[in-house]
Write a protein that holds these residues in place. Structure first.
Motif, PDB file in Angstrom:
ATOM      1  N   ARG A 161      69.229  72.531  38.936  1.00  0.00           N
ATOM      2  CA  ARG A 161      68.868  72.320  37.543  1.00  0.00           C
ATOM      3  C   ARG A 161      68.915  70.836  37.179  1.00  0.00           C
ATOM      4  NH1 ARG A 161      69.234  75.657  33.621  1.00  0.00           N
ATOM      5  NH2 ARG A 161      67.834  74.101  32.749  1.00  0.00           N
ATOM      6  N   HIS A 162      69.831  70.141  37.791  1.00  0.00           N
ATOM      7  CA  HIS A 162      69.952  68.709  37.534  1.00  0.00           C
ATOM      8  C   HIS A 162      70.217  68.009  38.854  1.00  0.00           C
ATOM      9  CE1 HIS A 162      70.492  69.262  33.120  1.00  0.00           C
ATOM     10  NE2 HIS A 162      71.058  70.389  33.485  1.00  0.00           N
TER      11      HIS A 162
ATOM     12  N   GLN B 185      59.328  75.102  23.488  1.00  0.00           N
ATOM     13  CA  GLN B 185      60.272  74.328  24.294  1.00  0.00           C
ATOM     14  C   GLN B 185      61.416  73.858  23.411  1.00  0.00           C
ATOM     15  OE1 GLN B 185      58.978  70.588  26.196  1.00  0.00           O
ATOM     16  NE2 GLN B 185      60.158  71.196  28.010  1.00  0.00           N
ATOM     17  N   PRO B 186      62.553  74.542  23.461  1.00  0.00           N
ATOM     18  CA  PRO B 186      63.719  74.086  22.690  1.00  0.00           C
ATOM     19  C   PRO B 186      64.261  72.785  23.271  1.00  0.00           C
ATOM     20  CG  PRO B 186      64.041  76.316  23.594  1.00  0.00           C
ATOM     21  CD  PRO B 186      62.813  75.755  24.224  1.00  0.00           C
ATOM     22  N   SER B 187      65.237  72.230  22.590  1.00  0.00           N
ATOM     23  CA  SER B 187      65.798  70.952  23.042  1.00  0.00           C
ATOM     24  C   SER B 187      66.465  71.077  24.409  1.00  0.00           C
ATOM     25  CB  SER B 187      66.801  70.426  22.009  1.00  0.00           C
ATOM     26  OG  SER B 187      67.814  71.381  21.769  1.00  0.00           O
ATOM     27  N   SER B 188      66.831  72.278  24.798  1.00  0.00           N
ATOM     28  CA  SER B 188      67.439  72.482  26.119  1.00  0.00           C
ATOM     29  C   SER B 188      66.429  72.344  27.249  1.00  0.00           C
ATOM     30  CB  SER B 188      68.107  73.854  26.178  1.00  0.00           C
ATOM     31  OG  SER B 188      67.203  74.860  25.752  1.00  0.00           O
ATOM     32  N   GLY B 189      65.148  72.364  26.918  1.00  0.00           N
ATOM     33  CA  GLY B 189      64.134  72.012  27.906  1.00  0.00           C
ATOM     34  C   GLY B 189      63.307  73.140  28.493  1.00  0.00           C
ATOM     35  N   GLU B 190      63.789  74.355  28.471  1.00  0.00           N
ATOM     36  CA  GLU B 190      63.003  75.411  29.123  1.00  0.00           C
ATOM     37  C   GLU B 190      61.695  75.644  28.376  1.00  0.00           C
ATOM     38  OE1 GLU B 190      65.874  75.867  27.528  1.00  0.00           O
ATOM     39  OE2 GLU B 190      66.079  77.901  26.733  1.00  0.00           O
ATOM     40  N   MET B 191      60.721  76.154  29.078  1.00  0.00           N
ATOM     41  CA  MET B 191      59.383  76.421  28.533  1.00  0.00           C
ATOM     42  C   MET B 191      59.234  77.932  28.411  1.00  0.00           C
ATOM     43  SD  MET B 191      56.777  74.497  27.625  1.00  0.00           S
ATOM     44  CE  MET B 191      56.703  73.038  28.632  1.00  0.00           C
ATOM     45  N   ILE B 192      59.162  78.415  27.178  1.00  0.00           N
ATOM     46  CA  ILE B 192      59.183  79.853  26.929  1.00  0.00           C
ATOM     47  C   ILE B 192      57.795  80.332  26.519  1.00  0.00           C
ATOM     48  CG2 ILE B 192      60.230  81.690  25.533  1.00  0.00           C
ATOM     49  CD1 ILE B 192      62.592  79.676  25.079  1.00  0.00           C
ATOM     50  N   PHE B 193      57.247  81.282  27.267  1.00  0.00           N
ATOM     51  CA  PHE B 193      55.941  81.848  26.935  1.00  0.00           C
ATOM     52  C   PHE B 193      56.045  82.650  25.649  1.00  0.00           C
ATOM     53  CE2 PHE B 193      51.914  83.833  27.413  1.00  0.00           C
ATOM     54  CZ  PHE B 193      52.074  85.169  27.081  1.00  0.00           C
TER      55      PHE B 193
ATOM     56  N   SER C  38      60.710  58.426  48.623  1.00  0.00           N
ATOM     57  CA  SER C  38      60.613  57.057  48.084  1.00  0.00           C
ATOM     58  C   SER C  38      60.637  57.074  46.559  1.00  0.00           C
ATOM     59  CB  SER C  38      59.331  56.376  48.579  1.00  0.00           C
ATOM     60  OG  SER C  38      59.282  56.342  49.976  1.00  0.00           O
ATOM     61  N   LEU C  39      61.639  57.729  46.031  1.00  0.00           N
ATOM     62  CA  LEU C  39      61.703  57.932  44.583  1.00  0.00           C
ATOM     63  C   LEU C  39      61.682  56.619  43.816  1.00  0.00           C
ATOM     64  CD1 LEU C  39      64.291  60.851  44.458  1.00  0.00           C
ATOM     65  CD2 LEU C  39      61.888  60.954  43.767  1.00  0.00           C
ATOM     66  N   GLU C  40      60.992  56.668  42.702  1.00  0.00           N
ATOM     67  CA  GLU C  40      60.883  55.524  41.804  1.00  0.00           C
ATOM     68  C   GLU C  40      61.483  55.904  40.456  1.00  0.00           C
ATOM     69  OE1 GLU C  40      56.714  54.785  41.618  1.00  0.00           O
ATOM     70  OE2 GLU C  40      56.547  54.239  43.744  1.00  0.00           O
ATOM     71  N   LEU C  41      61.828  54.870  39.677  1.00  0.00           N
ATOM     72  CA  LEU C  41      62.410  55.135  38.360  1.00  0.00           C
ATOM     73  C   LEU C  41      61.478  56.007  37.519  1.00  0.00           C
ATOM     74  CD1 LEU C  41      63.907  51.621  37.449  1.00  0.00           C
ATOM     75  CD2 LEU C  41      65.103  53.622  38.378  1.00  0.00           C
ATOM     76  N   GLY C  42      60.179  55.797  37.662  1.00  0.00           N
ATOM     77  CA  GLY C  42      59.197  56.540  36.882  1.00  0.00           C
ATOM     78  C   GLY C  42      59.078  58.010  37.258  1.00  0.00           C
ATOM     79  N   ASP C  43      59.739  58.406  38.336  1.00  0.00           N
ATOM     80  CA  ASP C  43      59.731  59.824  38.715  1.00  0.00           C
ATOM     81  C   ASP C  43      60.742  60.627  37.920  1.00  0.00           C
ATOM     82  OD1 ASP C  43      59.318  58.862  42.184  1.00  0.00           O
ATOM     83  OD2 ASP C  43      57.787  59.320  40.672  1.00  0.00           O
ATOM     84  N   SER C  44      61.579  59.937  37.161  1.00  0.00           N
ATOM     85  CA  SER C  44      62.565  60.634  36.326  1.00  0.00           C
ATOM     86  C   SER C  44      61.820  61.502  35.313  1.00  0.00           C
ATOM     87  CB  SER C  44      63.457  59.622  35.589  1.00  0.00           C
ATOM     88  OG  SER C  44      64.220  58.874  36.506  1.00  0.00           O
ATOM     89  N   ALA C  45      62.071  62.785  35.370  1.00  0.00           N
ATOM     90  CA  ALA C  45      61.316  63.721  34.538  1.00  0.00           C
ATOM     91  C   ALA C  45      61.916  65.109  34.666  1.00  0.00           C
ATOM     92  CB  ALA C  45      59.842  63.752  34.967  1.00  0.00           C
ATOM     93  N   LEU C  46      61.361  66.003  33.883  1.00  0.00           N
ATOM     94  CA  LEU C  46      61.677  67.424  33.993  1.00  0.00           C
ATOM     95  C   LEU C  46      60.569  68.064  34.813  1.00  0.00           C
ATOM     96  CD1 LEU C  46      63.372  69.896  33.144  1.00  0.00           C
ATOM     97  CD2 LEU C  46      62.087  69.936  30.997  1.00  0.00           C
TER      98      LEU C  46
ATOM     99  N   TRP D 231      65.888  68.878  36.107  1.00  0.00           N
ATOM    100  CA  TRP D 231      65.942  67.532  35.559  1.00  0.00           C
ATOM    101  C   TRP D 231      66.251  66.555  36.678  1.00  0.00           C
ATOM    102  CZ3 TRP D 231      65.031  66.432  30.419  1.00  0.00           C
ATOM    103  CH2 TRP D 231      65.054  67.515  29.515  1.00  0.00           C
ATOM    104  N   LEU D 232      65.306  65.642  36.937  1.00  0.00           N
ATOM    105  CA  LEU D 232      65.510  64.612  37.953  1.00  0.00           C
ATOM    106  C   LEU D 232      65.711  63.267  37.265  1.00  0.00           C
ATOM    107  CD1 LEU D 232      65.463  63.440  40.859  1.00  0.00           C
ATOM    108  CD2 LEU D 232      62.967  63.235  40.598  1.00  0.00           C
ATOM    109  N   THR D 233      66.801  62.630  37.607  1.00  0.00           N
ATOM    110  CA  THR D 233      67.052  61.275  37.123  1.00  0.00           C
ATOM    111  C   THR D 233      67.129  60.356  38.322  1.00  0.00           C
ATOM    112  OG1 THR D 233      68.317  62.101  35.233  1.00  0.00           O
ATOM    113  CG2 THR D 233      68.581  59.768  35.798  1.00  0.00           C
TER     114      THR D 233
END
Lengths: 115, 117
Positions: free
Chosen positions: A9-10, B39-47, A80-88, A111-113
């Motif tokens: 998850r993280h 998409q709540p603040s917790s992040g999940e994407m709910i259909f 080769s992760l980059e800072l810009g890859d940080s995302a959900l 969540w990737l940081t």
């Protein structure tokens, strides 16, 4: 009912490291999609698989690769992760060719940081 | 060209009232599907709800309904009797082609909804 399961998850990685995200689709779903959602952005399509074959490709960097395995789970490998890859990162699944194809369900995201 | 447009970056609604979130789309494919996700603040994407281009009736799912106006290429989400838990980001998305294909979803920019007590 079973949902799309994503792990981890993280995760926190350093620049130039490698990360692997896993996705377990809803049982009997044969199609998997990967999306990347940056902060304050809408989800962007990366890649999809149907029956273990790549079905479509979006804005996925060459540093990323993915595959779908015989049990239909999928993995997204990022090198080769980059800072810009940080995302959900989202995985989504559906059942092709059925009325269930009218619904595409998403996992809770990974969540990737990158630091 | 943007295929899905959500023109309302943010919306407020009073608890228990109804609210409409706008979505317009652009496609030349006669067969397509329209989706709404929460998409709540917790992040999940709910259909939430789906509307097919050939569906004769507007889709409904509990407190959610989709006001589908094909000629205007709009697919607005109506939430009735808003609840505090409805506060979230809402995305409209489209898949081109029939539901039998594996087409990807294209998302709009999203609308942030805040429900006030």
């Amino acid at each position: 009912a079973a949902g799309v399961i994503q792990s981890p998850r993280h995760l926190i990685k350093e620049k130039r490291e490698t990360a692997t995200l896993k996705c377990y689709p809803i049982p009997r779903h044969d199609t998997v999609y990967w999306y990347q959602q940056g902060p304050g952005q809408d989800p962007q399509f990366l890649i999809s698989f149907y029956e273990k074959m790549q079905s479509d490709k979006g804005s996925i960097p060459d540093r990323f690769s993915a595959q779908q395995f015989s049990d239909y789970h999928s993995e997204l490998n990022m090198s080769s992760l980059e800072l810009g890859d940080s995302a959900l990162y989202f995985c989504a699944s559906t059942a092709w060719g059925t009325s269930s194809g009218n619904t595409i369900y998403f996992g809770e995201g990974s969540w990737l940081t990158v630091v | 060209a943007q295929k899905i447009t959500q023109t309302q970056p943010g919306m407020f609604v009073q608890e228990k009232e109804a609210v409409t979130l706008d979505c317009t789309y652009d496609t030349s494919d006669p067969s397509y599907g329209l989706f709404w996700y929460k998409q709540p603040s917790s992040g999940e994407m709910i259909f939430l709800i789906y509307q097919g281009s050939y569906d004769q009736q507007n889709a409904t799912e509990g407190r959610y309904s989709l006001n589908f106006q094909k000629a205007r290429k709009s697919a607005n989400l109506v939430i009735s009797a808003s609840q505090l838990g409805d506060s979230a980001m809402y995305f409209c998305a489209m898949r081109e082609g029939p539901s039998s294909n594996t087409g990807k979803l294209i998302f709009g920019q999203g609308t942030t909804l805040q429900v006030k007590p």
